[in-house]
Design a protein around this motif. Structure first.
Motif, PDB file in Angstrom:
ATOM      1  N   ASP A 136      27.309  39.956  36.464  1.00 46.34           N
ATOM      2  CA  ASP A 136      28.499  40.780  36.240  1.00 46.34           C
ATOM      3  C   ASP A 136      28.690  41.763  37.383  1.00 46.34           C
ATOM      4  OD1 ASP A 136      29.059  39.483  33.869  1.00 46.34           O
ATOM      5  OD2 ASP A 136      28.173  41.042  32.593  1.00 46.34           O
ATOM      6  N   GLU A 137      27.585  42.322  37.860  1.00 42.99           N
ATOM      7  CA  GLU A 137      27.652  43.286  38.966  1.00 42.99           C
ATOM      8  C   GLU A 137      28.158  42.605  40.240  1.00 42.99           C
ATOM      9  OE1 GLU A 137      24.159  45.102  41.381  1.00 42.99           O
ATOM     10  OE2 GLU A 137      24.493  46.443  39.644  1.00 42.99           O
ATOM     11  N   GLN A 138      27.650  41.425  40.564  1.00 41.37           N
ATOM     12  CA  GLN A 138      28.092  40.697  41.755  1.00 41.37           C
ATOM     13  C   GLN A 138      29.574  40.318  41.644  1.00 41.37           C
ATOM     14  OE1 GLN A 138      25.139  37.603  41.410  1.00 41.37           O
ATOM     15  NE2 GLN A 138      24.007  38.344  43.212  1.00 41.37           N
ATOM     16  N   GLY A 143      34.987  41.131  43.682  1.00 42.05           N
ATOM     17  CA  GLY A 143      36.392  41.450  43.436  1.00 42.05           C
ATOM     18  C   GLY A 143      36.834  42.675  44.218  1.00 42.05           C
ATOM     19  N   ALA A 144      36.019  43.718  44.203  1.00 42.05           N
ATOM     20  CA  ALA A 144      36.350  44.953  44.920  1.00 42.05           C
ATOM     21  C   ALA A 144      36.395  44.712  46.434  1.00 42.05           C
ATOM     22  CB  ALA A 144      35.343  46.045  44.582  1.00 42.05           C
ATOM     23  N   ARG A 145      35.463  43.921  46.947  1.00 47.00           N
ATOM     24  CA  ARG A 145      35.437  43.629  48.385  1.00 47.00           C
ATOM     25  C   ARG A 145      36.652  42.812  48.813  1.00 47.00           C
ATOM     26  NH1 ARG A 145      29.657  41.387  49.920  1.00 47.00           N
ATOM     27  NH2 ARG A 145      30.679  41.203  51.939  1.00 47.00           N
ATOM     28  N   LEU A 146      37.056  41.835  47.993  1.00 44.62           N
ATOM     29  CA  LEU A 146      38.235  41.037  48.315  1.00 44.62           C
ATOM     30  C   LEU A 146      39.493  41.903  48.320  1.00 44.62           C
ATOM     31  CD1 LEU A 146      37.438  37.827  46.236  1.00 44.62           C
ATOM     32  CD2 LEU A 146      37.538  37.995  48.743  1.00 44.62           C
ATOM     33  N   GLU A 147      39.619  42.778  47.323  1.00 47.97           N
ATOM     34  CA  GLU A 147      40.779  43.669  47.272  1.00 47.97           C
ATOM     35  C   GLU A 147      40.795  44.617  48.466  1.00 47.97           C
ATOM     36  OE1 GLU A 147      41.137  45.547  43.459  1.00 47.97           O
ATOM     37  OE2 GLU A 147      41.147  43.622  42.417  1.00 47.97           O
ATOM     38  N   ALA A 164      51.971  35.698  57.108  1.00 43.79           N
ATOM     39  CA  ALA A 164      50.761  35.014  56.637  1.00 43.79           C
ATOM     40  C   ALA A 164      50.555  35.466  55.199  1.00 43.79           C
ATOM     41  CB  ALA A 164      49.552  35.380  57.495  1.00 43.79           C
ATOM     42  N   SER A 165      50.200  34.544  54.333  1.00 42.43           N
ATOM     43  CA  SER A 165      49.975  34.882  52.926  1.00 42.43           C
ATOM     44  C   SER A 165      48.503  34.773  52.600  1.00 42.43           C
ATOM     45  CB  SER A 165      50.761  33.929  52.010  1.00 42.43           C
ATOM     46  OG  SER A 165      52.141  34.152  52.148  1.00 42.43           O
ATOM     47  N   LEU A 166      48.023  35.748  51.862  1.00 44.27           N
ATOM     48  CA  LEU A 166      46.649  35.743  51.382  1.00 44.27           C
ATOM     49  C   LEU A 166      46.695  35.874  49.873  1.00 44.27           C
ATOM     50  CD1 LEU A 166      43.529  36.026  51.661  1.00 44.27           C
ATOM     51  CD2 LEU A 166      43.912  38.491  51.815  1.00 44.27           C
ATOM     52  N   VAL A 167      46.084  34.944  49.201  1.00 46.47           N
ATOM     53  CA  VAL A 167      46.008  34.974  47.747  1.00 46.47           C
ATOM     54  C   VAL A 167      44.565  34.658  47.381  1.00 46.47           C
ATOM     55  CG1 VAL A 167      46.779  33.899  45.608  1.00 46.47           C
ATOM     56  CG2 VAL A 167      48.361  34.138  47.518  1.00 46.47           C
ATOM     57  N   PHE A 168      44.032  35.398  46.439  1.00 43.04           N
ATOM     58  CA  PHE A 168      42.712  35.034  45.935  1.00 43.04           C
ATOM     59  C   PHE A 168      42.718  35.193  44.434  1.00 43.04           C
ATOM     60  CE2 PHE A 168      42.358  39.522  47.035  1.00 43.04           C
ATOM     61  CZ  PHE A 168      41.795  40.073  45.896  1.00 43.04           C
ATOM     62  N   ALA A 169      41.890  34.422  43.796  1.00 47.38           N
ATOM     63  CA  ALA A 169      41.758  34.495  42.343  1.00 47.38           C
ATOM     64  C   ALA A 169      40.268  34.402  42.044  1.00 47.38           C
ATOM     65  CB  ALA A 169      42.505  33.348  41.671  1.00 47.38           C
ATOM     66  N   LEU A 170      39.729  35.452  41.517  1.00 50.18           N
ATOM     67  CA  LEU A 170      38.329  35.485  41.110  1.00 50.18           C
ATOM     68  C   LEU A 170      38.333  35.618  39.599  1.00 50.18           C
ATOM     69  CD1 LEU A 170      35.306  35.689  41.858  1.00 50.18           C
ATOM     70  CD2 LEU A 170      35.630  38.169  42.024  1.00 50.18           C
TER      71      LEU A 170
END
Length: 184
Positions: A136-138, A143-147, A164-170
Motif C-alpha cells: 500500500d505504501e509503494q 502515485g504521488a511520484r507520477l503526479e 504531447a499527451s501524458l496519461v497514466f492510470a495506477l
C-alpha cells in the motif's frame, strides 16, 4: 481524473465537474480536444477550427457548449474589421472529473484511447503497461511520484512547442473472480 489547463494567475486552481451539463460537455471527444487546444493559451473559434480541422460552425457550437457548461470562458476580445473576435481559455487551471464509480465509464480514459488511436503512427510514442505488485505504501508513493512528474513537466510546457499527451492510470484491477463475473 484531472485535465490540465494553462498557467494563468487569475484562474482558479481547479474546477470540479459536478453538473450533468458539465459532464455531457466533457464527455464529447471533440469538446475534449477543444479543451486540449485551450489549455495553454487563449484561442479564437477560428484558430480552434484550424487547429483541429473542424468547420468554423462546428467549432463555434462546441466552444459555446463548453462555455455554457462553465468549462471555458472568454478572456479577451478585440475588434477585427468591425467584428468582435473572442479569445477563449479554460475556466480553471485544472478540470477535475468525477470518479466514474465501479463499472462506470471512464470518460478521460476513453478520450485518451481515441486520441492515441488517432495519433500519427510514424511519430514517436511511448506506450507501456506494467503489472506490478506493490505494498500500500509503494502504491501511494508511486502515485504521488507520477503526479509530481506530470506537474513538473506541465510547468515546463511551452505553447510554441508541439503537443504531447501524458496519461497514466495506477489502480488495483478487479480480482480474477470479479473480472470473470463482469465478463459474463
Amino acid at each position: 481524473m484531472t485535465i490540465g489547463a494553462m498557467p494563468t494567475d487569475d484562474l482558479p486552481e481547479t474546477l470540479h465537474v459536478t453538473t450533468d451539463e458539465q459532464l455531457r460537455a466533457v464527455s464529447n471527444l471533440t469538446r475534449h480536444r477543444i479543451m486540449a487546444v485551450l489549455r495553454f493559451e487563449p484561442t479564437t473559434i477560428t484558430q480552434v477550427a484550424e487547429r483541429l480541422g473542424l468547420a468554423k460552425g462546428s467549432s463555434s457550437y462546441h466552444v459555446r457548449m463548453l462555455e455554457r457548461a462553465g468549462l471555458v470562458k472568454v478572456v479577451r476580445t478585440r475588434k477585427v474589421r468591425g467584428v468582435t473576435e473572442r479569445y477563449y481559455a479554460m475556466a480553471a487551471r485544472a478540470i477535475v472529473l468525477p470518479d466514474p464509480g465501479e463499472g462506470g465509464p471512464d470518460v478521460l480514459m476513453r478520450h485518451t484511447v481515441a486520441d492515441l488511436e488517432a495519433a500519427p503512427v510514424d511519430g514517436e510514442r511511448h506506450v507501456r503497461m506494467a503489472h506490478l505488485r506493490l505494498t500500500d505504501e509503494q502504491f501511494t508513493e508511486l502515485g504521488a511520484r507520477l503526479e509530481a512528474l506530470a506537474d513538473e513537466y506541465r510547468e515546463l510546457s511551452d505553447p510554441s512547442l508541439p503537443d504531447a499527451s501524458l496519461v497514466f492510470a495506477l489502480f488495483h484491477p478487479a480480482s480474477g473472480e470479479q473480472a470473470e463475473a463482469d465478463a459474463k
